[in-house]
Enzyme design. Sequence first.
Site, mmCIF file in Angstrom:
data_model
loop_
_atom_site.group_PDB
_atom_site.id
_atom_site.type_symbol
_atom_site.label_atom_id
_atom_site.label_comp_id
_atom_site.label_asym_id
_atom_site.label_seq_id
_atom_site.Cartn_x
_atom_site.Cartn_y
_atom_site.Cartn_z
ATOM 1 N N SER A 42 -28.931 -17.907 -46.012
ATOM 2 C CA SER A 42 -29.020 -16.942 -44.909
ATOM 3 C C SER A 42 -29.988 -15.834 -45.288
ATOM 4 O O SER A 42 -30.137 -15.514 -46.478
ATOM 5 C CB SER A 42 -27.643 -16.332 -44.627
ATOM 6 O OG SER A 42 -27.732 -15.247 -43.715
ATOM 7 N N TYR A 58 -20.449 -11.169 -47.773
ATOM 8 C CA TYR A 58 -21.129 -12.352 -47.225
ATOM 9 C C TYR A 58 -22.527 -12.457 -47.806
ATOM 10 O O TYR A 58 -22.951 -13.532 -48.249
ATOM 11 C CB TYR A 58 -21.194 -12.264 -45.699
ATOM 12 C CG TYR A 58 -21.959 -13.402 -45.069
ATOM 13 C CD1 TYR A 58 -21.407 -14.682 -45.015
ATOM 14 C CD2 TYR A 58 -23.234 -13.207 -44.525
ATOM 15 C CE1 TYR A 58 -22.115 -15.730 -44.436
ATOM 16 C CE2 TYR A 58 -23.935 -14.247 -43.953
ATOM 17 C CZ TYR A 58 -23.371 -15.505 -43.911
ATOM 18 O OH TYR A 58 -24.074 -16.551 -43.340
#
Length: 233
Positions: A143, A156
Amino acid sequence: MLNLQNKVAVITGASSGIGKAIAYELAQQQVLVVLAGRDQSRLSNVAETIKSELNGRVLTVVTDVTKREAVEQLIDQAKAEFGQVDILVNSAGQMLSSAITEGDVAAWETMLDVNVKGSLYGINAVLPDFKSRGAGHIINIASISGFEVTKTSTMYSATKAALHSITAGLEKELARTGVRVTSISPGMVDTPLGSADWGERKKLEPKDIAEAVVYALQQPAHVNVNEITVRPV
C-alpha cells in the site's frame, strides 16, 4: 511477454476486492487459479463467475492466513489439484483501528497477523519448491500507506512498510535463483476495505491493481519488476 497460460496461481483474500479482481484477471490469461479466503460462499461465487464467464479452472480453499498450518495446507491442496504452484499473490489484508493513541491492541495484532505474518507464511510455504525449480513469482499487495503515514494510519502503515521491507530483502536473497518478487502498492481502491471519504479524487478500481499484477507477471523471465505504485490521478 511471458505466456501465463496454464500457470498455477494461489491468491489469498480472493473472495472480494483486489484479490477477487486479481483472480478474475489471471483467469482471463488462462491461469489456473486457487482462491483462498475465509468465507466459502463468497469464494464459491467468485469461482462460479470464473467458470461460467471464462471457462476457467478453479480451486477454492477456505484458509485463515493467520494460521501457518492452514497456509501450508492451502499450498499442498493447490499442488495436489494442479501439480505445482507458479505464482503466489499475497492479497489478504486488514485495515483496522491504527492510531496508537486509540489503544486498540486487538486490532493491531490482527493487522500484524494478516498483513505481515500471513504473507510470510505463504512465502515460506512456496519458497522451497520455487528455489528447487529455479522459477516462481511472489506478488505482495502492499500500500502507499507503507510510504506515507497519517495520524490515523500508524499501525496499518507499519504493517505495509514491513511488507515493503520483506519484499525488498527477499528480492536480494533470491537474486540469480530465477525466483521473482514484486510489491504492488495501491492508493485508495474502491473496495469494502477502503475509506468512504476520498474527497473529489476518483478511487482506483480493483481491476487497476489486477492489471498491474498481470504486467509484472508477463515480463520476460530475466526481468524482475520489484515495485509498482498505482495511484489515482
